[in-house]
Design a protein around this motif. Structure first.
Motif, mmCIF file in Angstrom:
data_model
loop_
_atom_site.group_PDB
_atom_site.id
_atom_site.type_symbol
_atom_site.label_atom_id
_atom_site.label_comp_id
_atom_site.label_asym_id
_atom_site.label_seq_id
_atom_site.Cartn_x
_atom_site.Cartn_y
_atom_site.Cartn_z
ATOM 1 N N ASP A 190 0.675 -1.286 -0.208
ATOM 2 C CA ASP A 190 -0.110 0.046 -0.033
ATOM 3 C C ASP A 190 0.772 1.369 -0.012
ATOM 4 O O ASP A 190 0.305 2.355 -0.388
ATOM 5 N N ARG A 191 2.047 1.319 0.354
ATOM 6 C CA ARG A 191 2.796 2.353 0.489
ATOM 7 C C ARG A 191 3.262 3.203 -0.803
ATOM 8 O O ARG A 191 3.517 4.416 -0.731
ATOM 9 N N ALA A 192 3.024 2.560 -1.969
ATOM 10 C CA ALA A 192 3.535 3.187 -3.037
ATOM 11 C C ALA A 192 2.148 3.230 -3.988
ATOM 12 O O ALA A 192 2.343 4.134 -4.988
ATOM 13 N N LYS A 193 1.319 3.127 -3.343
ATOM 14 C CA LYS A 193 -0.260 3.468 -4.058
ATOM 15 C C LYS A 193 -0.421 4.735 -3.951
ATOM 16 O O LYS A 193 -0.124 5.468 -2.990
ATOM 17 N N PRO A 194 -1.093 5.374 -4.900
ATOM 18 C CA PRO A 194 -1.737 6.765 -4.819
ATOM 19 C C PRO A 194 -2.491 6.594 -3.726
ATOM 20 O O PRO A 194 -3.417 5.884 -3.507
ATOM 21 N N LYS A 195 -2.513 8.096 -2.830
ATOM 22 C CA LYS A 195 -3.247 7.994 -1.745
ATOM 23 C C LYS A 195 -4.625 9.041 -2.184
ATOM 24 O O LYS A 195 -4.572 9.948 -2.584
ATOM 25 N N SER A 196 -5.912 8.903 -1.620
ATOM 26 C CA SER A 196 -6.865 9.605 -1.689
ATOM 27 C C SER A 196 -6.897 10.837 -0.993
ATOM 28 O O SER A 196 -7.680 11.880 -1.484
ATOM 29 N N GLN A 197 -6.548 10.894 0.425
ATOM 30 C CA GLN A 197 -6.732 11.905 1.325
ATOM 31 C C GLN A 197 -5.750 12.853 1.034
ATOM 32 O O GLN A 197 -4.629 12.697 0.640
ATOM 33 N N THR A 198 -6.091 14.056 1.401
ATOM 34 C CA THR A 198 -5.305 15.355 1.416
ATOM 35 C C THR A 198 -5.367 15.952 2.842
ATOM 36 O O THR A 198 -6.414 15.740 3.572
#
Length: 209
Positions: A190-198
């Protein structure tokens, strides 16, 4: 030591004072308040410590206030209601740590993949909806709903599928994380996946112990 979340409702022009604390974070949910002549409007937040005196604007104000202290007042003033409290371990309520106030926003259907933090905190949902899965249980929150996260216990967050969602958060963290993200993803993939939260950081302050 405990972190307490209060909801304060002030009438137009009202002056209120809050006493000694190891750290304090305030987010303005409606209206505006001034502190030492500086105006803080709706949807803004700030951090401080020790006694403070706030003056509400002409239309009054509503606040979410996080206090880090030994105990919450037994009898809260009429303009305050305690929403939630959570324990801060002694090794974190110590020199070398700070209190951060920030906001976390999600698009519709956004997620925070399974993660931990390096310190505890209380979140309060500002808008939208969110489901929090941790410790083998699941809880859903709407606007104004508050929950405590210990930090080391893994959490998965699922935002509302149709609405943008946002929560306001106060956390106690080690000084090494000043200005840095506190999140750690449990699963390596999960660490390299795009993150949805800002994120938006309202402020950080060292603990006044």
């Amino acid at each position: 030591m405990h972190l307490h979340l209060f909801e304060d409702t002030l009438t137009d022009g009202q002056t209120v004072s809050f006493g000694e604390t190891a750290g304090r974070a305030i987010y303005v949910t409606a209206g505006e308040v001034s502190l030492n002549g500086v105006v803080h409007p709706r949807d803004e937040g700030f951090v401080t410590d020790g006694p403070v005196t706030l003056v509400a604007g002409a239309e009054g104000a509503s606040l979410w206030r996080w206090d880090l202290s030994e105990d919450a007042p037994v009898d809260a003033p009429h303009h305050s209601a305690r929403k939630l409290s959570g324990e801060v371990p002694a090794n974190l309520a110590a020199p070398g740590h700070f209190l951060r106030l920030d906001s976390v926003s999600f698009p519709p259907a956004g997620t925070a993949m399974l993660h931990t933090h390096q310190g505890p905190g209380i979140r309060c949902l500002r808008e939208g909806g969110i489901r929090i899965d941790t410790g083998g249980s699941s809880a859903a929150f709407g606007p104004g709903g508050a929950w405590f996260e210990s930090g080391p216990d893994p959490v998965f967050a699922q935002a509302d599928h149709a609405l943008e969602s946002r929560f306001i958060r106060a956390m106690v963290l080690p000084d090494a994380l000043r200005g840095k993200s506190s999140i750690h993803y449990v699963n390596a993939e999960d660490r390299a996946k795009p993150k949805s939260q800002t994120y938006r950081n309202f402020g950080e302050i060292g603990l006044n112990l």
